[in-house]
Design a protein around this motif. Structure first.
Motif, short mmCIF file in Angstrom:
data_model
loop_
_atom_site.label_atom_id
_atom_site.label_comp_id
_atom_site.label_asym_id
_atom_site.label_seq_id
_atom_site.Cartn_x
_atom_site.Cartn_y
_atom_site.Cartn_z
N SER A 183 0.80 -1.32 0.11
CA SER A 183 -0.01 0.08 0.16
C SER A 183 1.04 1.13 -0.04
O SER A 183 1.96 1.16 0.82
N PRO A 318 -5.66 -0.56 0.70
CA PRO A 318 -6.39 -1.67 0.01
C PRO A 318 -5.98 -2.96 0.67
O PRO A 318 -5.30 -3.81 -0.27
N GLU A 321 -7.05 -6.09 -1.26
CA GLU A 321 -6.32 -6.17 -2.76
C GLU A 321 -4.99 -6.55 -2.71
O GLU A 321 -4.29 -7.11 -3.61
N PRO A 349 -4.33 4.03 -1.29
CA PRO A 349 -5.45 3.93 -0.33
C PRO A 349 -6.56 4.72 -0.80
O PRO A 349 -6.31 5.61 -1.61
N GLN A 350 -7.56 4.39 -0.06
CA GLN A 350 -8.80 5.54 -0.26
C GLN A 350 -8.89 6.27 1.12
O GLN A 350 -8.96 5.86 2.01
#
Length: 363
Positions: A183, A318, A321, A349-350
């Motif tokens: 990440s 994530p 993922e 990342p979100q």
């Protein structure tokens, strides 16, 4: 030394994997724990999709056995080994993603947990190889900055294809030449800082741990984000510690944050990790500082941030993922000839916006 829950989970998974299925009462006896503890462990592992549970018994998931491939799978029969520092919190989703990808490829995934004891990583990985692992997914249990040098050289000489998970070795080191999937925590921190600034806040404070590679990456990412946005830190990073392990140090950190808010030094903060952030918000409320009215706050990890009394905006790496892409990369690597170029895959990342940031500040 007392066995950790992670180690007990590892043994439980091994017993079920060997037998295919087992009664929970029998597992309690084999593990040397009470039936209540065994049921709790089974419920947790089943909730993460690592086991199937029916009527007092537990079984190895059907999609995790060789030949039980999902749609589009090749039925490869590969055996993949995974070393993780924990089977809970952050790495639970990484493991889930790896498990799902292995099942789709018709591969069997076997797991070992180091419980963040990097000195045991090598032995546990040898156990995976002895169990038949043809390729490895490795997330070393590093915590201190010196751990990669002290407990990492052996990884580069493993005899099977290996993919590093959520770990960035020193540039130019032997480990830097391995496949890896990570990440981009610096990007995640930038998302958080930029969001707070766009709401009208100045540079946020950072309260963070220093006991994991993620924590170190968040700290360095904070400095990079401030530089990218032309900001200066309002004060030094506040060192965070688990409240249950060091209550006095935790209280000192919370009071330092409270003082920064009351003195006008900062109106926003980023806290690593979720659990610390929830406990900080609770203690700040007792001390008269409200979130988001007095302090806009973003947590880092997004494991339990949404469950706070005031749902916390959070950066979500994530994780699932990462596990999925790493497993797919490993399966692909096992099907290639030697000499194929290695890959470093970085996933973004979100930012999941909830209530803890409040509305835009009045101008």
């Amino acid at each position: 030394m007392r066995e950790s829950a992670a180690e007990r989970h590892d043994r439980l998974l091994g017993l079920v994997r060997e037998r295919g299925s087992a009664r929970v009462s029998d597992l309690a006896s084999l593990l040397g724990v009470s039936p209540v503890t065994a049921r709790r462990d089974v419920e947790e592992l089943a909730g993460r999709g690592l086991l199937d549970r029916v009527h007092g018994s537990v079984s190895w998931p059907q999609d995790a056995t060789p030949g039980a491939a999902g749609p589009g799978a090749t039925g490869s029969g590969l055996v993949l080994g995974m070393l993780a520092p924990s089977s809970t919190y952050y790495f639970a989703e990484v493991i889930r993603g790896a498990h799902e990808a292995a099942a789709r490829a018709g591969a069997r995934l076997i797991l070992r947990i180091s419980d963040y004891r990097p000195q045991e990583d090598h032995a546990r990985t040898e156990g995976l190889l002895s169990a038949g692992a043809e390729g490895l997914l490795v997330a070393p249990g590093w915590q201190d900055p010196g751990d990669p040098a002290a407990f990492g050289d052996w990884i580069a000489s493993l005899p099977v294809p290996t993919v590093l998970l959520e770990r960035r070795p020193t540039a130019g080191s032997p480990l830097d030449g391995l496949d890896r999937v990570c990440s981009d925590h610096a990007h995640g921190v930038l998302l958080a800082v930029r969001h707070l600034v766009e709401l009208g806040h100045g540079a946020p404070l950072l309260m963070a741990r220093a006991d994991s590679p993620t924590a170190v990456a968040v700290r360095s990412g904070y400095a990079e984000a401030l530089a990218a946005l032309g900001l200066r830190a309002p004060q030094d990073v506040i060192d965070s510690v688990p409240a249950e392990l060091a209550p006095d140090a935790f209280e000192e950190a919370v009071r330092a944050l409270r003082e920064a808010v009351l003195s006008g030094v900062a109106t926003a903060a980023l806290i690593h990790n979720d659990v610390d952030a929830i406990q900080v918000v609770q203690r700040l409320a007792e001390l008269g500082v409200r979130v988001p009215e007095d302090l806009a706050l973003i947590a880092y990890d997004d494991e339990v941030a949404a469950l706070a009394d005031t749902p916390l905006t959070a950066v979500a790496p994530p994780k699932r993922e990462v596990g999925r892409h790493a497993t797919e990369l490993l399966v692909e690597r096992l099907g290639q000839s030697t000499g194929a170029p290695r890959r470093h895959l970085t996933l973004l990342p979100q930012l999941r916006v909830r209530d803890s940031c409040g509305a835009r500040l009045p101008q």
